[in-house]
Design a protein around this motif. Structure first.
Motif, short mmCIF file in Angstrom:
data_model
loop_
_atom_site.label_atom_id
_atom_site.label_comp_id
_atom_site.label_asym_id
_atom_site.label_seq_id
_atom_site.Cartn_x
_atom_site.Cartn_y
_atom_site.Cartn_z
N THR A 87 0.82 -1.21 -0.08
CA THR A 87 0.00 0.00 0.00
C THR A 87 0.94 1.32 0.08
N ILE A 88 1.83 1.02 0.86
CA ILE A 88 2.78 2.52 1.02
C ILE A 88 3.61 2.81 -0.26
N ASP A 89 4.09 4.05 -0.31
CA ASP A 89 5.04 4.14 -1.29
C ASP A 89 6.53 4.35 -0.96
N VAL A 90 6.50 4.45 0.26
CA VAL A 90 8.09 4.59 0.80
C VAL A 90 7.94 4.01 2.68
N PHE A 91 9.06 3.33 2.83
CA PHE A 91 9.02 2.84 4.04
C PHE A 91 10.07 3.71 4.81
N ILE A 92 9.60 3.82 6.09
CA ILE A 92 10.54 4.62 7.18
C ILE A 92 10.87 3.93 8.35
N ASN A 93 12.20 3.59 8.54
CA ASN A 93 12.76 3.21 9.79
C ASN A 93 13.53 4.08 10.31
N PRO A 94 12.97 4.63 11.62
CA PRO A 94 13.72 5.83 12.11
C PRO A 94 14.69 5.50 13.45
N THR A 95 15.07 4.04 13.26
CA THR A 95 15.60 3.49 14.60
C THR A 95 17.10 4.24 14.93
N LEU A 96 17.16 4.09 16.19
CA LEU A 96 18.29 4.61 16.75
C LEU A 96 19.18 3.50 17.24
N ARG A 97 18.90 2.37 17.17
CA ARG A 97 19.66 1.17 17.50
C ARG A 97 20.76 0.80 16.40
N ALA A 98 21.98 0.90 16.71
CA ALA A 98 23.12 0.91 15.60
C ALA A 98 23.30 -0.74 15.49
N GLN A 99 22.57 -1.69 15.69
CA GLN A 99 23.07 -2.94 15.55
C GLN A 99 22.00 -3.83 14.77
N GLY A 100 22.56 -5.04 14.24
CA GLY A 100 21.62 -6.02 13.47
C GLY A 100 21.33 -5.60 12.07
N LEU A 110 11.75 -6.26 -0.52
CA LEU A 110 11.25 -7.39 -1.41
C LEU A 110 10.06 -6.93 -1.87
N THR A 111 9.28 -6.19 -1.32
CA THR A 111 7.96 -5.79 -1.88
C THR A 111 8.09 -4.77 -2.60
N GLY A 112 9.34 -4.23 -3.03
CA GLY A 112 9.64 -3.31 -4.00
C GLY A 112 9.40 -1.71 -3.57
N LYS A 113 9.78 -1.43 -2.47
CA LYS A 113 9.44 -0.21 -1.79
C LYS A 113 10.88 0.39 -1.56
N PRO A 114 11.06 1.84 -1.78
CA PRO A 114 12.34 2.35 -1.32
C PRO A 114 12.33 2.73 0.29
N LEU A 115 13.38 2.84 0.71
CA LEU A 115 13.46 3.26 2.28
C LEU A 115 13.97 4.39 2.56
N ILE A 116 13.65 5.00 3.84
CA ILE A 116 14.08 6.05 4.42
C ILE A 116 14.71 5.39 5.73
N ALA A 117 15.94 5.66 6.12
CA ALA A 117 16.53 5.16 7.38
C ALA A 117 17.62 5.88 7.91
N THR A 118 18.16 5.59 9.05
CA THR A 118 19.09 6.23 9.73
C THR A 118 20.39 6.15 9.32
N LYS A 119 21.28 7.12 9.42
CA LYS A 119 22.82 6.82 8.96
C LYS A 119 23.44 5.87 10.00
N LEU A 120 23.19 4.82 10.05
CA LEU A 120 23.82 3.77 10.87
C LEU A 120 24.73 2.82 10.14
N ALA A 121 25.82 2.49 10.63
CA ALA A 121 26.90 1.60 9.86
C ALA A 121 26.34 0.41 9.27
N SER A 122 25.39 -0.30 9.91
CA SER A 122 24.93 -1.51 9.35
C SER A 122 24.05 -1.24 8.44
N ILE A 123 23.29 -0.21 8.38
CA ILE A 123 22.20 0.09 7.34
C ILE A 123 23.11 0.63 6.13
#
Length: 493
Positions: free
Chosen positions: A369-382, A392-405
């Protein structure tokens, strides 16, 4: 008394210096992961162009980039899994979801799985997918909710003493504690977060702390935790890092030999999470979202502080107050549970819809349903599963600048947006998304899915773990050269 005060002052000073040095030393690594993560990931995608055999035990990149045969292996393994909790199929945290997805896939491949886990709170274990080769060894959890190490060790020893001992042992994090793992050469531990990674999170939390709130001693305690981990991690024979960044930290900071550290990125079920226009339309219709809305943003997961929801809440609040175009044209869907669910509702706006926790089938509709997925996590792990599900559903991402991401998932702006964890930076990205519009977002989503299919499927993850388990099992020590699962032959895969 003066000596005691002087000693206390000296100890505090040492802790402060150690915290500063640790935090400072992490900055180049975090910068390196972000600044050079793009090229680093694409280098991984071009490994072994010369078709030369690879010794997998010294392969430094993520195994997901390799192509393993889909044929059943010549040997079926007997695998022991230690996991704190075996989850309900529809509700699971990241570690439990990983255990569920991976080991069900391995059981379907024909391997014999013995799962050592604690009984759930309602004393019933959800055998949602009964299989002949999936067996449970249940124990009561300790008062703190952990596996009773004495009990599970006796269970393990009893099963290991049968005619067929275990070929390989897998523990999700410290399901099996290091005090029991010293002499198990065929053991692999998967880490979904290590203390060193979370120092970045602690720095963020301190920077975002309200000046009226008391200072936290978290950073000092975290340094002690890192030192503790560096010591006891050596007791595990093989380590699986779920992100490129974590693999690098295990080798460089924790000083684990390269041949004992293996990077296998998380994967999610590609049969559930895939583009489906009709499913998205149905989900949208059920929510009554008008077609006039030009953009639908989505958030999912635990709605708690360390997942960045206070930051997200404030950014949305400010944008809605200052920009009528954004307020009138954007819908925000929030899936999950936690205290910030109620606060999103308190925004009192029709364009923020809190959906509560969703089962996997419902989540598939949500992502479609969505156009873009947001993950605002502050947890820099995993490596967060929600990001992979969206990809995999074909959606672009917005996420925090964490090294794992930035090192493993959003490796270029072709698949999404990243931001420093401040309200101002998050608002800037949200305005950029609105300006880009649906067509550009669809292009980014297609690119994200293409990369996701190469790296982040449950099939890719299970194939990599299967090969690792075959490699480290005692079987390969007596195997003929061409049967050595520790050697990767590109021309035969």
């Amino acid at each position: 008394m003066a000596k005691d005060q002087a000693s206390l002052f000296s100890f505090r000073s040492c802790c402060c210096i150690l915290v500063f040095l640790c935090a400072f030393s992490s900055i180049p690594l975090l910068y390196w992961s972000y600044s050079f993560g793009y090229g680093y990931s694409y280098i991984q995608m071009t490994v072994n162009n010369e078709n030369k055999p690879i010794n997998l035990l010294t392969f430094s990149k993520a195994w997901n980039h390799l192509v393993f045969s889909s044929k059943q292996p010549q040997k079926f393994l007997k695998i022991a899994l230690f996991v704190k909790k075996w989850p309900d199929e529809q509700h699971a945290g990241g570690l439990e979801r990983h255990a569920l997805t991976l080991h069900l896939a391995l059981a379907k491949r024909g391997h014999e799985l013995h799962i050592f886990t604690a009984s759930s709170s309602n004393s019933s274990l959800p055998l949602h997918t009964p299989m002949r080769n999936l067996r449970f060894h249940i124990s009561r959890p300790t008062a703190a909710g952990y596996l009773d190490q004495a009990v599970i060790w006796k269970q393990f020893q009893a099963e290991n003493a049968t005619e067929r001992p275990f070929d390989v042992i897998h523990t999700e994090s410290v399901g099996l504690r290091h005090t029991r793992s010293n002499n198990l050469n065929n053991l692999a531990v998967s880490w979904h977060g290590i203390a060193y990674e979370t120092i970045h999170s602690d720095i963020i939390q301190e920077l975002l702390r309200n000046t009226k709130d008391p200072e936290s001693n978290t950073l000092t305690e975290r340094v002690k935790k890192v030192i503790e981990e560096v010591k006891f991690f050596q007791s595990y024979a093989h380590h699986v890092a779920t992100s490129d960044h974590a693999g690098d930290v295990l080798k460089r900071i924790y000083m684990i030999p390269e041949e004992r550290v293996h990077v296998i990125l998380n994967g999610v079920n590609e049969e559930i999470f895939k583009p489906d226009i009709s499913k998205g339309n149905e989900f949208r219709l059920n929510l009554g979202i008008p077609k006039s809305k030009s953009l639908i943003l989505g958030l999912a997961g635990r709605l708690v502080k360390d997942k960045g929801h206070p930051l997200m809440f404030e950014a949305l609040k400010q944008i809605f107050d200052e920009n009528s175009t954004f307020r009138d044209s954007v819908i925000v869907l929030v899936a999950g549970n936690g205290p910030w669910g109620a606060r999103y509702k308190d925004l009192g706006l029709n364009n923020v819809m809190v959906l509560g926790p969703l089962e996997q089938a419902q989540l598939a509709g949500f992502y479609n349903t969505i156009d873009v997925f947001i993950n605002p996590t502050l947890r820099a792990q995993g490596l967060d599963h929600t990001l992979l599900e969206a990809i995999l559903t074909g959606k672009p991402l917005i996420a925090t600048k964490l090294a794992s991401i930035t090192g493993s998932i959003i490796v270029s702006n072709e698949m999404g947006y990243t931001y420093a964890p401040t309200v101002g930076e998050l608002k800037k990205v949200l305005y950029e998304v609105l300006e880009d519009g649906r067509e550009i977002l669809k292009q980014k989503g297609r690119f994200a899915r293409d990369r996701g299919l190469k790296l982040f499927t449950a099939t890719k993850m299970a194939a990599a773990y299967e090969r690792l388990f075959l490699c480290i099992s005692g079987y390969v020590k007596q195997a003929k050269k061409h049967d050595n699962y520790c050697i990767y032959q590109p021309q035969f895969n």
